[in-house]
Design a protein around this motif. Structure first.
Motif, short mmCIF file in Angstrom:
data_model
loop_
_atom_site.label_atom_id
_atom_site.label_comp_id
_atom_site.label_asym_id
_atom_site.label_seq_id
_atom_site.Cartn_x
_atom_site.Cartn_y
_atom_site.Cartn_z
N SER A 41 0.83 -1.22 0.00
CA SER A 41 0.00 0.00 0.00
C SER A 41 0.86 1.25 0.00
N ALA A 42 1.92 1.24 0.80
CA ALA A 42 2.82 2.39 0.83
C ALA A 42 3.46 2.63 -0.53
N LEU A 46 2.70 6.11 -2.49
CA LEU A 46 3.81 7.02 -2.74
C LEU A 46 4.12 7.13 -4.23
N LEU A 47 3.95 6.03 -4.97
CA LEU A 47 4.17 6.10 -6.41
C LEU A 47 3.14 6.99 -7.08
N ALA A 48 1.88 6.84 -6.69
CA ALA A 48 0.83 7.69 -7.27
C ALA A 48 1.11 9.16 -6.96
N GLY A 49 1.48 9.45 -5.71
CA GLY A 49 1.78 10.83 -5.36
C GLY A 49 3.00 11.36 -6.10
N VAL A 147 10.09 -0.58 -5.87
CA VAL A 147 9.45 0.73 -6.07
C VAL A 147 9.80 1.67 -4.93
N LEU A 148 9.69 1.20 -3.69
CA LEU A 148 10.02 2.05 -2.55
C LEU A 148 11.50 2.41 -2.53
N GLY A 187 16.24 -3.93 3.79
CA GLY A 187 15.57 -3.76 5.08
C GLY A 187 14.14 -4.24 5.06
N LEU A 188 13.41 -3.93 4.00
CA LEU A 188 12.02 -4.39 3.89
C LEU A 188 11.95 -5.91 3.80
N ILE A 189 12.87 -6.48 3.03
CA ILE A 189 12.90 -7.94 2.91
C ILE A 189 13.19 -8.58 4.26
N ALA A 190 14.21 -8.05 4.96
CA ALA A 190 14.59 -8.60 6.26
C ALA A 190 13.44 -8.50 7.25
#
Length: 460
Positions: A41-42, A46-49, A147-148, A187-190
């Motif tokens: 969702s983030a 954030l991509l749309a914004g 993407v993030l 970090g997100l993966i971990a």
């Protein structure tokens, strides 16, 4: 880095229902599902914004996007066969070399546009090479992390050096962008691995060292690609061959592992175990000596296969292998010789010679500990009729003590094999230890290997 090593270990069986309700993602534990949906969702928000706020691309920038997109797609088509091999061999730990193109995109265009390009390239590579091994929900999460990473890196570059070409940015800023790009993704993966597998070790959270080193190399190549694009877009053709070469080189480790590993247990296979054991015995001046060999044979294993099927038997072999790995030391050699037979070469520090009696006692202690641990195993195996509880496993163990004068491997195996037969004749679920005798002939090792020599009577 793509998170194919995120095993989503908590995913249950496919939920009941139709359409969207049958997606595997809904079988995740609530906490894991919440983290995954939060990341996705983030990324979408954030991509749309970012796309709303991003300026329109100029003609030159559109040309750069087209060149990067075509190069990335060309790489994908060139690498389809090798990528499929890597998926078959690499398990859950897998580095996505397309970060070359995604990081290059971040350096030459706004972060939101780079994220769009990353979505296109990763979707193409998934459709062409990864689809049989990576379910859609994992690919969506994988793409969201990239993407993030693109958006965060783009925000850093816009803040520190807005509207600057890659060749105009200082080196420290490019290095900082590399750190942010990899830190966000890793970090997100971990975080998801930690939720999915509580108590996971660092190598599980972040992947093996060589995989991360490969990722750093690909991001560095991405920076060079961005510089090449700014100076002469035609130079990107020169990136494809080195990248393809690196991709093929990345196959070496999984191929070596596949050639030496038993597929059902993850232990060394017979050929690899024998080769490493012979190297250990041949070293007379190293810091490690062979203390002895243990041969293990599961009692009545054939009855398990005949009654419940080979799938259940494979689960039993895997459970016993895991117990063996947990009982022996890291420098001991554990392998599967074939069928229900395992073998262990115990190694010790090469200090002053010890008596054969002491070596025999220590070998018997280890063997007895293994026997007791296998007897104490309790676990459930999924079957078509529901969970099957396994709680009656036993193992017979035969051991051979290596003499101080040096025993060849064939003699050790032959002695351990004879001791194993003695344990079987003693009623099974027993340990018998012997010392290699000078009368034992150095029989051909091929006769002691599985699928070689005359057939042996069943030990079941």
């Amino acid at each position: 880095m793509t998170p194919e090593r995120v095993s989503f270990a908590g995913v249950a069986a496919r939920p009941r229902g139709r359409g969207v309700r049958r997606w595997l993602v809904w079988g995740m534990p609530p906490l894991l599902l919440g983290v995954v949906l939060l990341v996705e969702s983030a990324a979408a928000t954030l991509l749309a914004g970012g796309l709303v706020d991003a300026p329109f691309l100029s003609g030159d920038e559109l040309w750069e996007v087209a060149v990067l997109a075509l190069s990335g797609v060309a790489y994908g088509e060139l690498a389809v066969g090798v990528e499929r091999q890597r998926r078959r061999l690499g398990g859950l730990s897998h580095i996505d070399l397309s970060s070359v193109w995604t990081f290059a995109a971040v350096l030459v265009m706004p972060g939101a546009h780079a994220a769009l390009l990353a979505i296109v390239l990763m979707t193409h590579l998934w459709a062409r090479a990864w689809r049989p091994w990576v379910p859609p929900y994992r690919q969506v999460f994988s793409t969201a992390t990239v993407v993030l990473a693109c958006l965060c890196t783009g925000a850093l570059l816009d803040e520190m050096a807005p509207a600057s070409a890659p060749t105009e940015r200082p080196l420290w800023l490019v290095l900082a962008a590399m750190v942010v790009f990899m830190a966000v993704n890793t970090g997100l993966i971990a975080a998801v691995v930690a939720v999915s597998t509580p108590g996971a070790r660092p190598v599980t959270l972040f992947g093996p060292f060589d995989e991360n080193l490969l990722e750093v190399g690909m991001v560095c190549l991405g920076a060079l690609t961005a510089i090449s694009l700014a100076l002469n877009p035609a130079g990107l053709v020169l990136v494809l061959l080195p990248l393809y070469t690196a991709l093929r080189a990345a196959l070496i480790r999984p191929l070596e592992a596949a050639a030496s590993t038993d597929g059902k247990t993850g232990l060394l296979n017979a050929a690899a175990w024998v080769a490493e054991a012979e190297r250990t015995l041949a070293r007379t001046d190293g810091p490690v000596r062979a203390a002895g060999v243990l041969m293990l044979d599961l009692d009545h294993f054939k009855a398990i296969n005949d009654t419940y099927g080979h799938a259940v038997g494979d689960h039993v072999l895997s459970a016993v292998a895991a117990a063996l790995r947990g009982l022996v030391r890291a420098h001991d050699l554990v392998g599967r010789m074939g069928g229900e037979e395992f073998v262990v070469l115990l190694r010790r520090a090469a200090y002053a010679p010890r008596s054969v009696e002491l070596e025999s006692v220590e070998l018997e202690v280890v063997a007895e500990r293994i026997r007791a641990q296998v007897e104490a195993l309790r676990f459930e195996v999924p079957t078509l009729r529901g969970a099957l509880r396994i709680d009656t496993l036993t193992v017979s163990v035969g051991g051979a003590v290596a003499t101080g004068s040096g025993s060849d491997l064939a003699a050790l195996l032959q002695t351990a094999d004879t001791a194993l037969y003695a344990a079987k004749r003693a009623g099974r679920n027993a340990v018998r230890i012997s010392v290699v005798s000078a009368a034992v002939s150095a029989a051909s090792l091929a006769q002691l290997m599985p699928d070689h020599g005359p057939a042996e009577p069943a030990r079941d």
